[in-house]
Write an enzyme that holds these catalytic residues in place. Structure first.
Site, PDB file in Angstrom:
ATOM      1  N   GLN B 126       0.824  -1.209   0.000  1.00  0.00           N
ATOM      2  CA  GLN B 126       0.000   0.000   0.000  1.00  0.00           C
ATOM      3  C   GLN B 126       0.858   1.259   0.000  1.00  0.00           C
ATOM      4  OE1 GLN B 126      -1.865   0.777   3.773  1.00  0.00           O
ATOM      5  NE2 GLN B 126      -3.459   2.081   2.922  1.00  0.00           N
ATOM      6  N   SER B 129       0.998   6.641   2.460  1.00  0.00           N
ATOM      7  CA  SER B 129       1.734   7.629   3.265  1.00  0.00           C
ATOM      8  C   SER B 129       2.968   8.151   2.535  1.00  0.00           C
ATOM      9  CB  SER B 129       2.181   7.006   4.582  1.00  0.00           C
ATOM     10  OG  SER B 129       1.099   6.398   5.226  1.00  0.00           O
ATOM     11  N   GLU B 244     -14.038  -3.530   5.915  1.00  0.00           N
ATOM     12  CA  GLU B 244     -13.527  -4.537   6.844  1.00  0.00           C
ATOM     13  C   GLU B 244     -12.801  -3.916   8.045  1.00  0.00           C
ATOM     14  OE1 GLU B 244     -14.554  -7.412   6.474  1.00  0.00           O
ATOM     15  OE2 GLU B 244     -13.226  -8.895   7.355  1.00  0.00           O
ATOM     16  N   SER B 379      -4.044   6.756  13.424  1.00  0.00           N
ATOM     17  CA  SER B 379      -3.504   6.760  14.787  1.00  0.00           C
ATOM     18  C   SER B 379      -4.625   6.930  15.815  1.00  0.00           C
ATOM     19  CB  SER B 379      -2.510   7.909  14.949  1.00  0.00           C
ATOM     20  OG  SER B 379      -3.214   9.134  14.973  1.00  0.00           O
TER      21      SER B 379
HETATM   22  C1  LIG Z   1       4.492  -0.201  11.287  1.00  0.00           C
HETATM   23  C2  LIG Z   1       3.838   0.716  10.310  1.00  0.00           C
HETATM   24  C3  LIG Z   1       3.354   0.217   9.108  1.00  0.00           C
HETATM   25  C4  LIG Z   1       2.796   1.065   8.171  1.00  0.00           C
HETATM   26  N1  LIG Z   1       2.410   0.558   6.952  1.00  0.00           N
HETATM   27  C5  LIG Z   1       1.983   1.408   5.984  1.00  0.00           C
HETATM   28  C6  LIG Z   1       1.700   0.948   4.659  1.00  0.00           C
HETATM   29  O1  LIG Z   1       1.861  -0.240   4.365  1.00  0.00           O
HETATM   30  N2  LIG Z   1       1.313   1.832   3.723  1.00  0.00           N
HETATM   31  C7  LIG Z   1       1.127   3.163   4.006  1.00  0.00           C
HETATM   32  O2  LIG Z   1       0.737   3.914   3.142  1.00  0.00           O
HETATM   33  N3  LIG Z   1       1.388   3.645   5.262  1.00  0.00           N
HETATM   34  C8  LIG Z   1       1.819   2.798   6.240  1.00  0.00           C
HETATM   35  N4  LIG Z   1       2.120   3.288   7.492  1.00  0.00           N
HETATM   36  C9  LIG Z   1       2.045   4.735   7.722  1.00  0.00           C
HETATM   37  C10 LIG Z   1       0.944   5.149   8.682  1.00  0.00           C
HETATM   38  O3  LIG Z   1      -0.270   5.132   8.058  1.00  0.00           O
HETATM   39  C11 LIG Z   1       1.338   6.544   9.209  1.00  0.00           C
HETATM   40  O4  LIG Z   1       2.450   6.366  10.049  1.00  0.00           O
HETATM   41  C12 LIG Z   1       0.229   7.203   9.966  1.00  0.00           C
HETATM   42  O5  LIG Z   1      -0.764   7.621   9.104  1.00  0.00           O
HETATM   43  C13 LIG Z   1       0.724   8.408  10.768  1.00  0.00           C
HETATM   44  O6  LIG Z   1       1.371   9.319   9.940  1.00  0.00           O
HETATM   45  P1  LIG Z   1       2.814   9.873  10.286  1.00  0.00           P
HETATM   46  O7  LIG Z   1       3.687   8.721  10.570  1.00  0.00           O
HETATM   47  O8  LIG Z   1       3.227  10.791   9.214  1.00  0.00           O
HETATM   48  O9  LIG Z   1       2.640  10.660  11.644  1.00  0.00           O
HETATM   49  P2  LIG Z   1       2.053  12.143  11.803  1.00  0.00           P
HETATM   50  O10 LIG Z   1       0.833  12.286  11.017  1.00  0.00           O
HETATM   51  O11 LIG Z   1       3.144  13.105  11.619  1.00  0.00           O
HETATM   52  O12 LIG Z   1       1.628  12.099  13.344  1.00  0.00           O
HETATM   53  C14 LIG Z   1       2.543  12.294  14.420  1.00  0.00           C
HETATM   54  C15 LIG Z   1       1.724  12.361  15.695  1.00  0.00           C
HETATM   55  O13 LIG Z   1       0.832  13.454  15.634  1.00  0.00           O
HETATM   56  C16 LIG Z   1      -0.516  13.028  15.852  1.00  0.00           C
HETATM   57  N5  LIG Z   1      -1.436  13.837  15.068  1.00  0.00           N
HETATM   58  C17 LIG Z   1      -1.403  14.086  13.737  1.00  0.00           C
HETATM   59  N6  LIG Z   1      -2.432  14.874  13.384  1.00  0.00           N
HETATM   60  C18 LIG Z   1      -3.131  15.134  14.509  1.00  0.00           C
HETATM   61  C19 LIG Z   1      -4.311  15.901  14.789  1.00  0.00           C
HETATM   62  N7  LIG Z   1      -4.970  16.516  13.834  1.00  0.00           N
HETATM   63  N8  LIG Z   1      -4.756  15.927  16.080  1.00  0.00           N
HETATM   64  C20 LIG Z   1      -4.084  15.264  17.049  1.00  0.00           C
HETATM   65  N9  LIG Z   1      -2.967  14.555  16.841  1.00  0.00           N
HETATM   66  C21 LIG Z   1      -2.494  14.487  15.581  1.00  0.00           C
HETATM   67  C22 LIG Z   1      -0.506  11.584  15.407  1.00  0.00           C
HETATM   68  O14 LIG Z   1      -1.565  10.868  15.991  1.00  0.00           O
HETATM   69  C23 LIG Z   1       0.845  11.117  15.892  1.00  0.00           C
HETATM   70  O15 LIG Z   1       0.777  10.823  17.248  1.00  0.00           O
HETATM   71  C24 LIG Z   1       2.669   2.448   8.450  1.00  0.00           C
HETATM   72  C25 LIG Z   1       3.128   2.932   9.667  1.00  0.00           C
HETATM   73  C26 LIG Z   1       3.716   2.092  10.591  1.00  0.00           C
HETATM   74  C27 LIG Z   1       4.220   2.689  11.862  1.00  0.00           C
END
Ligand SMILES: Cc1cc2nc3c(=O)[nH]c(=O)nc-3n(C[C@H](O)[C@H](O)[C@H](O)COP(=O)(O)OP(=O)(O)OC[C@H]3O[C@@H](n4cnc5c(N)ncnc54)[C@H](O)[C@@H]3O)c2cc1C
Lengths: 365, 393
Positions: B126, B129, B244, B379
């Site tokens: 996928q 991100s 799902e 998250s």
């Molecule tokens: C093990 C793992 C597997 C993954 N696998 C995939 C994959 O296969 N394909 C894919 O596309 N993505 C994948 N992801 C990515 C995942 O979807 C993102 O990590 C997730 O969406 C969070 O984005 P970010 O890491 O940029 O964190 P950020 O968005 O930068 O968030 C950082 C922190 O800020 C908080 N935050 C952000 N916005 C807000 C808000 N508006 N209000 C309050 N708090 C907020 C978040 O909850 C988090 O605690 C994976 C991530 C992990 C860790």
């Protein structure tokens, strides 16, 4: 960590910090080896807690805490605790004059490393009834049994083993790590170091520490100092991972805002800060209690219980607030979590120390 | 009382259990129980075993190669697979892109992709991100520019689980720079062997490799690989994210984690003082009650969904609490392991070493990797926002 520090201690603390900052790279770029150990000796760190009468600097638990806090901050890997805190402490507390003079000088100079075999498989953190037995055979004392969760054994020259002698007295027996009848099984630990089991199959004893009297209460005293060391290390690690999180939230933007603008994240950082301030104060108090030898067991136990829980909370939040970035080994936040987990699991985790707190309270009543 | 104890469901459970006990290779369940990340070989091997039985796409309707199960059957299947330590099925083909293709794809796309998802001849990943776009996914900036029959894609995706051994990646890309963020996004299916794609491994804090960063440099993607209409990708992505979601509470796997924790705790019974045992028993009980509640809400929600009623906050509640509870089970497991939580690389030693008990192998690894459970898939903070929006508007 401490509210009031003498000029001398402030200088010590600053010099430790600046050496590590300049010379001790982050986990990804790190090399292990004897070179650092020799450096630690030259810097006087290995002599820090050794009495001045035995080639040491005569430092107390407070000095050790200053060193440990920096070790936590810079994620120092060397098994300092095993040689310079636990074994040096046991030799000082239990050894004969001659043992102290010789062995402590060797430790201070960085010439020999030691490890302490305390726990045994399947008994968790209880060490009061060792199943390792010291017996007499062909005119010499030999040890049989297994010690587990031994830090530093892989690279140690000597290992101190807690064992029962034929009279049932619990004594401290020294074996040669490379000698006959001693097998050391080693695996990588959660925090990227090494953890060993020491399997003794008729291993000849080089010497017994001090006279043939029971050593449990001396062990407890030495452990109190070691617990303060671990707690101070945890405070250093918590503060560092907190600092990195504060920085990250101020730089990272999502939804066209800095993460630090989201109230829920600000409050989470506040909760981390609250834990750290409470820990810092409680650990400093424990260091002073151990230094003054007054209520030191309960002080060390309460600090270890508090720090175990707080460390986990702070490190887990640091990862959560970093999002995906928190999950990579390329950043330090994960390394702090793993170090804090290892600190919690060493010498009694939070669960164990809460229960020990109850027991100590009952004894005091 | 128990919604799953109807005779036909009991029979179904027995059938699944019998199948698993005969067809799940022991070394596969062994590896699945001790390792956070399995190899492509292991994942494909298990998928193919299920495929031969017609069970490799549990949530799919019969016409596309699924078993056409009810919600209750799907939950029972999950539960039995978890109890047997079967590998978790890779979700990217089966629960993510597959349903998008059979709902919005062209006949040619359905024909080209669906059978290979069901048979696992294609492993999918996928690509949503990006470094600058995680929670705020709609801000993504990987670009696709139209050029004849192709799009030319430039940009990078990050945290792409399993990309290093996948064949295909489904991506959200920006096709209209000027529009509102959500309106300029297109959904593309990209063959990972296309020239211009490179994959960089990211080692996670558990020391394993499942995460990657994927780079696209002038990658030509045929327009025939676009799902639906240009610039409507956000709609399909929202469908994908809502599909799902009910099983995301992971209640079935958490039940298994709890059972494992109890096994560890009881193997200590002799090593523990009597005063210690009740404290642990109470903490385990508290979590068991939480898992029962999660399971109950999961089944209620599955049935509600089946009756065709709209789901409001349930999926988010299940994801939010499910991920927290699984993390708490793993934390307690580390606590119960005590000094045995220090050893990490159990693999280097032969089994049967009393100082490194087998029951500890993989538990700390699982604890570390599952810190991500409250980050991926939306998250916990994002789930709170979704629920709050449903409450307050
Ligand atoms: C093990 C793992 C597997 C993954 N696998 C995939 C994959 O296969 N394909 C894919 O596309 N993505 C994948 N992801 C990515 C995942 O979807 C993102 O990590 C997730 O969406 C969070 O984005 P970010 O890491 O940029 O964190 P950020 O968005 O930068 O968030 C950082 C922190 O800020 C908080 N935050 C952000 N916005 C807000 C808000 N508006 N209000 C309050 N708090 C907020 C978040 O909850 C988090 O605690 C994976 C991530 C992990 C860790």
């Amino acid at each position: 960590m401490f509210q009031e520090l003498s000029e001398e201690r402030r200088i010590l603390s600053a010099s430790i910090d600046s050496w590590l900052r300049a010379n001790y790279p982050l986990p990804a770029a790190r090399q292990h080896g004897p070179a650092n150990w020799k450096q630690f000796a030259e810097l006087g760190w290995l002599a820090l807690a050794i009495p001045s009468s035995c080639s040491g600097l005569g430092g107390s638990a407070v000095d050790l805490a200053l060193l440990a806090e920096a070790f936590g901050r810079y994620l120092v890997d060397e098994p300092y605790l095993a040689t310079a805190v636990l074994c040096a402490g046991l030799i000082e507390a239990c050894g004969s004059d001659e043992q102290r003079t010789t062995w402590l000088a060797e430790i201070a100079a960085g010439d020999r490393t030691w490890a302490f075999g305390l726990y045994e498989p399947g008994t968790q953190y209880r060490y009061g009834e060792p199943a390792v037995i010291a017996s007499e055979a062909a005119g010499r004392t030999i040890l049989s049994g297994t010690k587990s969760a031994v830090e530093g054994a892989a690279i140690a020259d000597r290992i101190i083993i807690l064992a029962s002698d034929p009279k049932g007295t619990r004594g401290l027996f020294i074996v040669d790590r490379w000698g006959e009848g001693v097998r050391v099984d080693t695996v990588g630990s959660v925090d990227g170091r090494q953890i060993s089991a020491v399997v003794l199959e008729g291993a000849p004893v080089l010497a017994r520490l001090g006279a043939a009297a029971d050593k449990i209460s001396s062990i407890d005293d030495v452990l109190a100092r070691a617990l303060v060391f671990l707690c101070a290390q945890a405070v250093g690690a918590m503060q560092a991972t907190y600092d990195q999180t504060v920085d990250y939230l101020q730089t990272r933007k999502q939804f066209s805002q800095r993460l630090s603008d989201f109230q829920v994240l600000r409050h989470r950082v506040v909760d981390m800060r609250v834990e750290i301030e409470l820990c810092r104060s409680l650990v400093a108090a424990a260091a002073r209690a151990v230094e003054a030898n007054s209520n030191h067991l309960i002080a060390a136990t309460s600090a270890k219980a508090m720090v175990g829980k707080a460390g986990r909370f702070v490190a887990q939040q640091a990862i959560q607030l970093h999002g995906g970035m928190g999950m990579t080994d390329e950043l330090c936040v994960g390394h702090y979590l793993k170090r804090l987990m290892a600190i919690d699991a060493t010498l009694g985790n939070a669960d164990f120390h809460e229960r020990r707190f109850v027991m100590l309270g009952q004894v005091a009543q | 009382m128990n919604l799953l104890s109807k005779p036909e469901l009991l029979e179904f459970r027995a059938e699944v259990r019998g199948f698993l006990s005969e067809n799940l290779p022991a070394e596969l369940s062994d590896r699945a129980s001790c390792h956070a990340h399995l190899s492509r070989e292991d994942i494909v091997a298990w998928h193919k075993i299920l495929y031969r039985r017609g069970w490799s796409a549990p949530s799919w309707p019969k016409e596309f190669g699924g078993p056409g199960w009810s919600g209750a059957q799907r939950y029972i299947f999950e539960e039995e697979c978890a109890a047997a330590d079967a590998p978790v099925l890779s979700p990217f083909g089966i629960t993510m892109v597959g349903p998008v293709i059979y709902t919005f794809g062209t006949p040619a796309q359905k024909q080209a992709f669906l059978p290979k998802i069901v048979s696992m001849d294609h492993v999918w990943c996928q690509g949503f991100s990006e470094p600058g776009s995680g929670s705020d996914l709609a801000s993504l900036s990987t670009r696709a520019v139209s050029d004849g029959d192709d799009y030319v894609v430039n940009g990078t995706k990050i945290w792409t689980s399993e990309a290093h051994y996948s064949d295909w990646i489904f991506c959200l890309v920006r096709t209209d720079q000027g529009a509102k963020p959500q309106s300029g996004i297109t959904f593309l299916l990209i063959d990972l062997r296309t020239p211009g794609i490179s994959v960089r491994p990211i080692i996670s804090i558990d020391g394993g490799h499942s995460l990657n960063q994927v780079f696209f440099e002038d990658v030509r993607v045929p327009k025939g690989n676009r799902i639906g209409e240009e610039n409507r990708g956000w709609t399909y992505a929202k469908f994908l994210l809502s599909y799902e979601r009910i099983l995301t509470a992971d209640a079935a796997r958490s039940k298994r984690r709890l059972a494992r924790l109890k096994e560890i705790a009881s193997s200590f019974a002799t090593g523990w003082l009597l005063t210690e045992a009740p404290c642990v028993a109470k903490r385990i009980a508290a979590l068991e009650i939480e898992v029962m509640a999660l399971e109950s809400l999961t089944i209620d929600t599955l049935l509600k969904d089946e009756r065709g009623e709209a789901l409001a906050v349930e999926p988010s509640i299940l994801k939010l609490r499910g991920s927290e509870v699984l993390q708490r089970i793993l934390e307690l497991t580390c606590d119960v392991l005590g000094p045995d939580a220090l050893a990490y690389e159990h693999r280097v030693l032969p089994k049967g070493n009393a100082a490194f008990p087998t029951y500890a192998a993989g538990r700390v690894e699982e604890y570390l990797y599952r810190r991500a459970a409250t980050i991926y898939g939306g998250s916990s903070e994002v789930q709170h926002n979704i629920i709050a929006k449903a409450i307050f508007g």
